[in-house]
Write an enzyme that holds these catalytic residues in place. Sequence first.
Site, PDB file in Angstrom:
ATOM      1  N   ARG A 187      -5.575  -1.002  -4.392  1.00 23.40           N
ATOM      2  CA  ARG A 187      -6.837  -0.530  -3.822  1.00 23.40           C
ATOM      3  C   ARG A 187      -7.012   0.964  -4.042  1.00 23.40           C
ATOM      4  O   ARG A 187      -8.072   1.424  -4.401  1.00 23.40           O
ATOM      5  CB  ARG A 187      -6.858  -0.856  -2.326  1.00 23.40           C
ATOM      6  CG  ARG A 187      -8.045  -0.332  -1.588  1.00 23.40           C
ATOM      7  CD  ARG A 187      -8.073  -0.796  -0.151  1.00 23.40           C
ATOM      8  NE  ARG A 187      -8.236  -2.236  -0.053  1.00 23.40           N
ATOM      9  CZ  ARG A 187      -7.950  -2.941   1.044  1.00 23.40           C
ATOM     10  NH1 ARG A 187      -7.478  -2.336   2.103  1.00 23.40           N
ATOM     11  NH2 ARG A 187      -8.125  -4.250   1.064  1.00 23.40           N
ATOM     12  N   TYR A 188      -5.973   1.727  -3.803  1.00 26.86           N
ATOM     13  CA  TYR A 188      -6.038   3.183  -3.974  1.00 26.86           C
ATOM     14  C   TYR A 188      -5.414   3.530  -5.327  1.00 26.86           C
ATOM     15  O   TYR A 188      -4.481   2.854  -5.781  1.00 26.86           O
ATOM     16  CB  TYR A 188      -5.245   3.882  -2.864  1.00 26.86           C
ATOM     17  CG  TYR A 188      -5.690   3.481  -1.476  1.00 26.86           C
ATOM     18  CD1 TYR A 188      -6.864   3.988  -0.929  1.00 26.86           C
ATOM     19  CD2 TYR A 188      -4.939   2.596  -0.718  1.00 26.86           C
ATOM     20  CE1 TYR A 188      -7.272   3.621   0.348  1.00 26.86           C
ATOM     21  CE2 TYR A 188      -5.338   2.221   0.554  1.00 26.86           C
ATOM     22  CZ  TYR A 188      -6.496   2.739   1.083  1.00 26.86           C
ATOM     23  OH  TYR A 188      -6.896   2.364   2.331  1.00 26.86           O
ATOM     24  N   ARG A 191      -1.429   4.110  -5.462  1.00 27.07           N
ATOM     25  CA  ARG A 191      -0.563   3.266  -4.642  1.00 27.07           C
ATOM     26  C   ARG A 191      -0.836   1.788  -4.912  1.00 27.07           C
ATOM     27  O   ARG A 191      -1.971   1.421  -5.215  1.00 27.07           O
ATOM     28  CB  ARG A 191      -0.852   3.491  -3.147  1.00 27.07           C
ATOM     29  CG  ARG A 191      -0.227   4.727  -2.590  1.00 27.07           C
ATOM     30  CD  ARG A 191      -1.021   5.249  -1.416  1.00 27.07           C
ATOM     31  NE  ARG A 191      -2.209   5.958  -1.858  1.00 27.07           N
ATOM     32  CZ  ARG A 191      -3.217   6.328  -1.068  1.00 27.07           C
ATOM     33  NH1 ARG A 191      -3.188   6.043   0.204  1.00 27.07           N
ATOM     34  NH2 ARG A 191      -4.255   6.970  -1.563  1.00 27.07           N
ATOM     35  N   CYS A 200       7.625 -14.094   8.513  1.00 24.83           N
ATOM     36  CA  CYS A 200       8.037 -13.030   9.427  1.00 24.83           C
ATOM     37  C   CYS A 200       8.995 -13.628  10.437  1.00 24.83           C
ATOM     38  O   CYS A 200       8.879 -14.798  10.792  1.00 24.83           O
ATOM     39  CB  CYS A 200       6.826 -12.485  10.186  1.00 24.83           C
ATOM     40  SG  CYS A 200       5.709 -11.589   9.119  1.00 24.83           S
ATOM     41  N   CYS A 204       3.449 -12.147  15.320  1.00 20.55           N
ATOM     42  CA  CYS A 204       2.797 -11.283  16.310  1.00 20.55           C
ATOM     43  C   CYS A 204       1.385 -11.805  16.534  1.00 20.55           C
ATOM     44  O   CYS A 204       0.648 -12.044  15.573  1.00 20.55           O
ATOM     45  CB  CYS A 204       2.736  -9.850  15.800  1.00 20.55           C
ATOM     46  SG  CYS A 204       4.303  -9.264  15.141  1.00 20.55           S
ATOM     47  N   CYS A 207      -1.596 -10.206  14.619  1.00 19.23           N
ATOM     48  CA  CYS A 207      -1.394  -9.977  13.184  1.00 19.23           C
ATOM     49  C   CYS A 207      -2.696 -10.008  12.371  1.00 19.23           C
ATOM     50  O   CYS A 207      -3.517 -10.902  12.529  1.00 19.23           O
ATOM     51  CB  CYS A 207      -0.441 -11.035  12.645  1.00 19.23           C
ATOM     52  SG  CYS A 207      -0.096 -10.822  10.900  1.00 19.23           S
ATOM     53  N   ARG A 209      -2.776 -10.613   9.248  1.00 17.80           N
ATOM     54  CA  ARG A 209      -2.662 -11.672   8.237  1.00 17.80           C
ATOM     55  C   ARG A 209      -2.438 -13.036   8.870  1.00 17.80           C
ATOM     56  O   ARG A 209      -1.792 -13.917   8.286  1.00 17.80           O
ATOM     57  CB  ARG A 209      -1.566 -11.321   7.242  1.00 17.80           C
ATOM     58  CG  ARG A 209      -1.904 -10.041   6.510  1.00 17.80           C
ATOM     59  CD  ARG A 209      -0.963  -9.693   5.384  1.00 17.80           C
ATOM     60  NE  ARG A 209      -1.389  -8.418   4.813  1.00 17.80           N
ATOM     61  CZ  ARG A 209      -0.590  -7.390   4.591  1.00 17.80           C
ATOM     62  NH1 ARG A 209       0.696  -7.488   4.849  1.00 17.80           N
ATOM     63  NH2 ARG A 209      -1.062  -6.269   4.092  1.00 17.80           N
ATOM     64  N   ASP A 368      -7.388  -4.645  14.091  1.00 18.97           N
ATOM     65  CA  ASP A 368      -8.425  -5.137  13.165  1.00 18.97           C
ATOM     66  C   ASP A 368      -9.196  -6.303  13.764  1.00 18.97           C
ATOM     67  O   ASP A 368      -8.663  -7.056  14.587  1.00 18.97           O
ATOM     68  CB  ASP A 368      -7.766  -5.594  11.854  1.00 18.97           C
ATOM     69  CG  ASP A 368      -7.127  -4.441  11.105  1.00 18.97           C
ATOM     70  OD1 ASP A 368      -7.645  -3.314  11.192  1.00 18.97           O
ATOM     71  OD2 ASP A 368      -6.093  -4.672  10.445  1.00 18.97           O
ATOM     72  N   ASP A 405      -8.784   0.854  10.126  1.00 19.14           N
ATOM     73  CA  ASP A 405      -8.766   0.320   8.763  1.00 19.14           C
ATOM     74  C   ASP A 405     -10.117  -0.361   8.568  1.00 19.14           C
ATOM     75  O   ASP A 405     -10.412  -1.366   9.224  1.00 19.14           O
ATOM     76  CB  ASP A 405      -7.605  -0.682   8.614  1.00 19.14           C
ATOM     77  CG  ASP A 405      -6.998  -0.626   7.229  1.00 19.14           C
ATOM     78  OD1 ASP A 405      -7.672  -0.115   6.313  1.00 19.14           O
ATOM     79  OD2 ASP A 405      -5.859  -1.101   7.059  1.00 19.14           O
ATOM     80  N   LYS A 412      -8.391   3.365   5.263  1.00 21.22           N
ATOM     81  CA  LYS A 412      -8.070   3.900   6.596  1.00 21.22           C
ATOM     82  C   LYS A 412      -8.823   5.196   6.854  1.00 21.22           C
ATOM     83  O   LYS A 412      -8.854   6.074   5.992  1.00 21.22           O
ATOM     84  CB  LYS A 412      -6.568   4.181   6.688  1.00 21.22           C
ATOM     85  CG  LYS A 412      -5.705   2.953   6.559  1.00 21.22           C
ATOM     86  CD  LYS A 412      -4.240   3.320   6.713  1.00 21.22           C
ATOM     87  CE  LYS A 412      -3.349   2.138   6.400  1.00 21.22           C
ATOM     88  NZ  LYS A 412      -3.384   1.744   4.983  1.00 21.22           N
TER      89      LYS A 412
HETATM   90  S1  SF4 Z   1       2.119  -8.049  12.417  1.00 19.33           S
HETATM   91 FE1  SF4 Z   1       1.984  -9.886  11.117  1.00 19.33          FE
HETATM   92  S2  SF4 Z   1       2.928  -9.276   9.174  1.00 19.33           S
HETATM   93 FE2  SF4 Z   1       3.569  -7.782  10.732  1.00 19.33          FE
HETATM   94  S3  SF4 Z   1       5.497  -8.570  11.505  1.00 19.33           S
HETATM   95 FE3  SF4 Z   1       3.916  -9.326  12.862  1.00 19.33          FE
HETATM   96  S4  SF4 Z   1       3.383 -11.336  12.039  1.00 19.33           S
HETATM   97 FE4  SF4 Z   1       4.503 -10.266  10.450  1.00 19.33          FE
END
Ligand code: SF4
Length: 467
Positions: A187-188, A191, A200, A204, A207, A209, A368, A405, A412
């Site tokens: 994207r940048y 980077r 994972c 979380c 998350c 994603r 997000d 973001d 960002k």
């Molecule tokens: S925020 Fe999402 S990508 Fe990051 S550790 Fe937690 S579950 Fe995994």
Amino acid sequence: MDIIITNRVQVNNRRKTKVKVPSAKTADPLKGKSEKHYLDSYSNGETEEEPPEEPPSRSITFSNLSNLEEEPPGKTVIGRYRLFDDISDKFWNDWKWQFQNRITSINQLGQFIPLSSEEKAQLQLVVRRYPLSITPYYLSLINPDDPDDPIRKQSVPSVLEMTMNTIGLEDPLAEKEDSVVPGLVHRYPDRALMVLTDICPMLCRHCTRKREWRNGGWVRTEGEMEAMLDYLRRNEVIRDVIISGGDPLTLSTSRLESIISRVREIGHIEIIRIGTRFPAVLPQRIDNELCAMLSRYGPIWLNTHFNHPREITPEAEEACDRLLRSGIPVNNQSVLLRGVNDNVETMLKLCQGLLRIKVRPYYLFQCDEVQGTEHLRTPVDVGLKIIEGMRGHTSGLAVPNFVIDLPQGGGKVPIQPDYLLRHNQDELVLRNYEGKVFHYRNPDSNECRGEAVAPASGIVDRFLVVA
Ligand code: SF4
């Protein structure tokens, strides 16, 4: 997705009768797997030779838990001995044991956290869409008697993930659109982001994603990895590569080394960054073997993700210390979460605690706008007030950059409280952290460029010439 959840449940039900630790033979269970189902290879241990230990049956009590909040950060006696007193140090400190014994079903969770039948039924529906995964280590940080516990909010599913699910987007950052080859986001200009896996150790609840969870877990194939590396080799503008996921440290150390070493061989890539939440959710992963490997391919920077001061345990501190001693600087990227860290006091404790363990509080992200996370999001004003309450009241090192973001890949953007009240060519009017107003002379732009300013007489005054 459902098949994978079912598998996980079966595997973890098996844990109740027999705990297996991966042997050297299965030390790299992902190697050679094409894409999926490696979770099972971590979990079923069918080729293992070591005799599994039989943990004694456990009796779980929920007593003596009410004083968790009062314990100072970094000194928290984690709930291991209350919930996992039958697990030996050998297993507890083995990250593969922790990974293999993640809590992945509501029935298992109910053994550790009081859940009514109604809650269980509701959460069964939630995890069909948004699965559950908590390491025993992270579970032991939860106060099971507190439904609003900040550690619980990050890890235990909530019915609000479904009832508020129509708000937000699946992929608000449009990450898919910026993929130049599968797994590589460019994207940048200078980077690039390598996404090696979507696995994972903990899922979380906030998350970004979350959409990937339904895919059931994958690791890039060797062919995909080569295609990413080939793109990096051909694009000499890229000087900084971020290795992320999912969590890239779910890969075995030898597999990681095979990728990192090939990135390091590319002459124009100066910096490698690793994004991982392991130091906070499974710090046992940061072992000597991993640190020794990473130290061979520096400069490597590691960005981690602590959100609450109670995550800064002695184990987490040790993990960060091992990284730092291996020459890996550690930065933290928190996410601002309702009921977790959405006040000045908690963020101060978190950031000061991070500095104590020599981790730099780098970013505080506005959460997000991801589907299934709305209940954890706060208004942007909350973040601004937190920064305002920190700036000037503690060392600037402890104050993270508050960042949004932007959607559709806008990138960002830092957001700051407004300290500049007004300004013109000659002067700025600013307020400080106490609200006092100050006037600041603005240097002349001609002087800044080193141009001579001729006084009215026409004689150049050398004292006005700024080199
Ligand atoms: S925020 Fe999402 S990508 Fe990051 S550790 Fe937690 S579950 Fe995994």
